[in-house]
Design an enzyme around this catalytic site. Structure first.
Site, PDB file in Angstrom:
ATOM      1  N   CYS A   1      49.409 -14.241  73.360  1.00  0.00           N
ATOM      2  CA  CYS A   1      48.379 -15.119  73.931  1.00  0.00           C
ATOM      3  C   CYS A   1      47.036 -14.402  73.754  1.00  0.00           C
ATOM      4  O   CYS A   1      46.941 -13.458  72.968  1.00  0.00           O
ATOM      5  CB  CYS A   1      48.661 -15.444  75.395  1.00  0.00           C
ATOM      6  SG  CYS A   1      48.576 -14.022  76.461  1.00  0.00           S
TER       7      CYS A   1
ATOM      8  N   CYS B   1      35.464 -16.844  83.922  1.00  0.00           N
ATOM      9  CA  CYS B   1      34.978 -17.630  82.764  1.00  0.00           C
ATOM     10  C   CYS B   1      35.618 -17.121  81.480  1.00  0.00           C
ATOM     11  O   CYS B   1      35.866 -17.877  80.554  1.00  0.00           O
ATOM     12  CB  CYS B   1      33.467 -17.522  82.652  1.00  0.00           C
ATOM     13  SG  CYS B   1      32.618 -18.353  83.992  1.00  0.00           S
TER      14      CYS B   1
HETATM   15  N1  LIG Z   1      30.065  -7.237  93.537  1.00  0.00           N
HETATM   16  C1  LIG Z   1      29.179  -7.440  92.549  1.00  0.00           C
HETATM   17  N2  LIG Z   1      28.062  -6.696  92.481  1.00  0.00           N
HETATM   18  C2  LIG Z   1      27.147  -6.884  91.491  1.00  0.00           C
HETATM   19  N3  LIG Z   1      27.291  -7.800  90.518  1.00  0.00           N
HETATM   20  C3  LIG Z   1      28.399  -8.572  90.539  1.00  0.00           C
HETATM   21  C4  LIG Z   1      29.389  -8.433  91.537  1.00  0.00           C
HETATM   22  N4  LIG Z   1      30.374  -9.328  91.296  1.00  0.00           N
HETATM   23  C5  LIG Z   1      30.012  -9.983  90.172  1.00  0.00           C
HETATM   24  N5  LIG Z   1      28.830  -9.535  89.710  1.00  0.00           N
HETATM   25  C6  LIG Z   1      28.103  -9.997  88.515  1.00  0.00           C
HETATM   26  O1  LIG Z   1      27.995 -11.409  88.557  1.00  0.00           O
HETATM   27  C7  LIG Z   1      27.849 -11.891  87.236  1.00  0.00           C
HETATM   28  C8  LIG Z   1      28.678 -13.149  87.100  1.00  0.00           C
HETATM   29  O2  LIG Z   1      28.268 -13.840  85.966  1.00  0.00           O
HETATM   30  P1  LIG Z   1      29.227 -14.414  84.836  1.00  0.00           P
HETATM   31  O3  LIG Z   1      30.520 -14.810  85.402  1.00  0.00           O
HETATM   32  O4  LIG Z   1      28.436 -15.449  84.099  1.00  0.00           O
HETATM   33  O5  LIG Z   1      29.275 -13.134  83.900  1.00  0.00           O
HETATM   34  P2  LIG Z   1      30.385 -12.225  83.213  1.00  0.00           P
HETATM   35  O6  LIG Z   1      31.182 -11.525  84.258  1.00  0.00           O
HETATM   36  O7  LIG Z   1      29.587 -11.404  82.284  1.00  0.00           O
HETATM   37  O8  LIG Z   1      31.264 -13.271  82.413  1.00  0.00           O
HETATM   38  P3  LIG Z   1      32.642 -13.123  81.574  1.00  0.00           P
HETATM   39  O9  LIG Z   1      33.714 -13.567  82.548  1.00  0.00           O
HETATM   40  O10 LIG Z   1      32.475 -14.074  80.431  1.00  0.00           O
HETATM   41  O11 LIG Z   1      32.759 -11.692  81.142  1.00  0.00           O
HETATM   42  C9  LIG Z   1      28.277 -10.794  86.293  1.00  0.00           C
HETATM   43  O12 LIG Z   1      27.162 -10.311  85.573  1.00  0.00           O
HETATM   44  C10 LIG Z   1      28.844  -9.719  87.214  1.00  0.00           C
HETATM   45  O13 LIG Z   1      28.613  -8.393  86.755  1.00  0.00           O
END
Ligand SMILES: Nc1ncnc2c1ncn2[C@@H]1O[C@H](COP(=O)(O)OP(=O)(O)OP(=O)(O)O)[C@@H](O)[C@H]1O
Length: 402
Positions: free
Chosen positions: A353, A190
């Site tokens: 970029c 995202c």
């Molecule tokens: N293997 C994993 N174990 C625990 N949590 C996970 C794992 N993979 C992904 N996540 C969690 O899943 C969530 C995905 O949500 P989302 O993509 O909305 O958040 P984000 O990573 O904070 O977004 P951004 O890409 O804007 O930084 C995140 O909070 C991430 O830490």
């Protein structure tokens, strides 16, 4: 439901609006009360999912995430707020969930889910929700759901679009590997592609709804994939998926056993992690093809005549830009590269970029023009390491980070 099974008196009032629904009744509410759901990822999908599961009265919720709340999460991760920035997402989400429903049990699991802990952590729950954002975790969750024999409600959202699928539901339910034996091409996070917050709300809510339907027995027996596009007309499409594939390497006859999941390298299977120039500490100029933000800043301050090309999409260029830079989105530059080099081959070109990845592709494309024209002077064409994110970190803290 046993004869004589009852809810605490106040719950009849609290959950009455759903209990009067045809097919739901007292037995539906009792099933929710006895059920447990684990939500992996307390981000854009996990927050709305947790919110509705808690409000509906699911008796036990597990929240798994290793990350902390950032300001850029608040636009869509609606259980977090300005006061919980910097807190673990699990704690922040648990705090919000307990305010919605203080009588459910909430487990906080602040660790990354990996092949080493997945079966141990997930085995206690009836249903698993995949609210994560990366392919290795998606395959890990699917394999683990198969090995543990639990339904997996998987959601995904990006830009204006979302997708929902229930895997491993019942003995014939297919798994992720039945559909995609090999990982599909990665489409970016995202952070890279952008996301409209309400789109994650749509998909996260649907994940909660699917879990509630499975618990109460109101679910569809034949699996399908739901595809949502906020800009589509109609916005929802559904594709029937059929049953599981006998040859599937996970849920077919020769499928994985729990022990094999421990040994499987999911990150490598999915093509390895995307390069992150910031964490690799590439903040200094590399000889030849790259320039650091500090050096570019010095050159601009020195009044040198430079050709600074910003290859972000026009919408992003409209948000913020370096002084004197021109905007040529990557697709336009690679389609017609010669247009964007100055006639005077002594003028140096620097490509920037957002995060420092697209600029490398653009710089390489422009350099290849020189290779294809022997006899011409070699121009200086460099990409800016770490992009505008590095600029706001190392040069100008008032430059917007988005
Ligand atoms: N293997 C994993 N174990 C625990 N949590 C996970 C794992 N993979 C992904 N996540 C969690 O899943 C969530 C995905 O949500 P989302 O993509 O909305 O958040 P984000 O990573 O904070 O977004 P951004 O890409 O804007 O930084 C995140 O909070 C991430 O830490």
């Amino acid at each position: 439901m046993d004869k004589g099974d009852k809810l605490p008196l106040e719950d009849y009032k609290r959950y009455g609006r759903q209990m009067i629904l045809e097919g739901f009744g007292l037995s539906g509410q009792l099933k929710l009360q006895k059920a447990s759901v684990v939500v992996v990822g307390a981000g854009g999908l996990g927050c709305p999912a947790l919110q509705y599961l808690a409000a509906a009265g699911v008796g036990r919720l597990g929240i798994i995430d290793h990350d902390v709340v950032e300001t850029s999460n608040l636009q869509r991760q609606i259980l977090h707020n300005e006061q919980t920035v910097g807190m673990h997402k699990t704690e922040s989400a648990a705090q919000a969930v307990r305010k919605i429903n203080s009588r459910i049990k909430v487990d906080v699991i602040t660790e990354p889910l990996s092949s080493l802990n997945a079966t141990r952590v997930l085995q206690d729950y009836d249903i698993i929700l995949d609210c994560t954002d990366n392919t290795p975790t998606r395959y890990l969750l699917s394999d683990t759901a198969v090995a543990l024999g639990k339904p997996l409600v998987s959601g995904a959202a990006q830009r204006f679009h979302g997708q929902l699928c229930v895997y491993n539901l019942g003995p014939d339910g297919l798994c992720l590997r039945c559909l995609f034996p090999r990982p599909p091409t990665q489409t970016g996070t995202c952070e890279e592609t952008g996301i409209l917050g309400a789109v994650t709300g749509v998909i996260g809510n649907l994940q909660a709804l699917e879990a509630i339907k499975i618990i109460t027995g109101l679910h569809e027996k034949e699996p399908s994939m739901l595809i949502f596009s906020a800009l589509g007309s109609p916005p929802f499409r559904s594709i029937k998926l059929g049953s599981k594939k006998p040859t599937c390497p996970a849920c077919g006859k020769e499928g994985k056993k729990i022990g094999e999941i421990h040994e499987f390298d999911y990150v490598q299977f999915c093509g390895g992690p995307a390069p992150d120039w910031e964490t690799q500490g590439l903040t200094d100029s590399e000889p030849g093809f790259r320039i650091s933000v500090k050096e570019l800043h010095n050159r601009l301050e020195g009044g040198d005549r430079l050709n600074v090309i910003d290859v972000r999409p026009r919408t992003e260029f409209g948000i913020c830009q370096l002084p004197g830079s021109i905007n040529v989105p990557l697709g336009e530059l690679t389609a017609n590269p010669s247009t964007y080099l100055p006639e005077d081959d002594k003028i140096e070109t620097f490509i920037v970029c957002r995060l420092g990845n697209d600029s490398q592709i653009a710089a390489e494309t422009l350099r290849s023009l020189d290779k294809d024209s022997p006899g011409t002077n070699k121009r200086t064409i460099k990409d800016v390491i770490g992009g505008l994110r590095a600029w706001s970190k190392d040069v100008d803290e008032n430059f917007p980070v988005y």
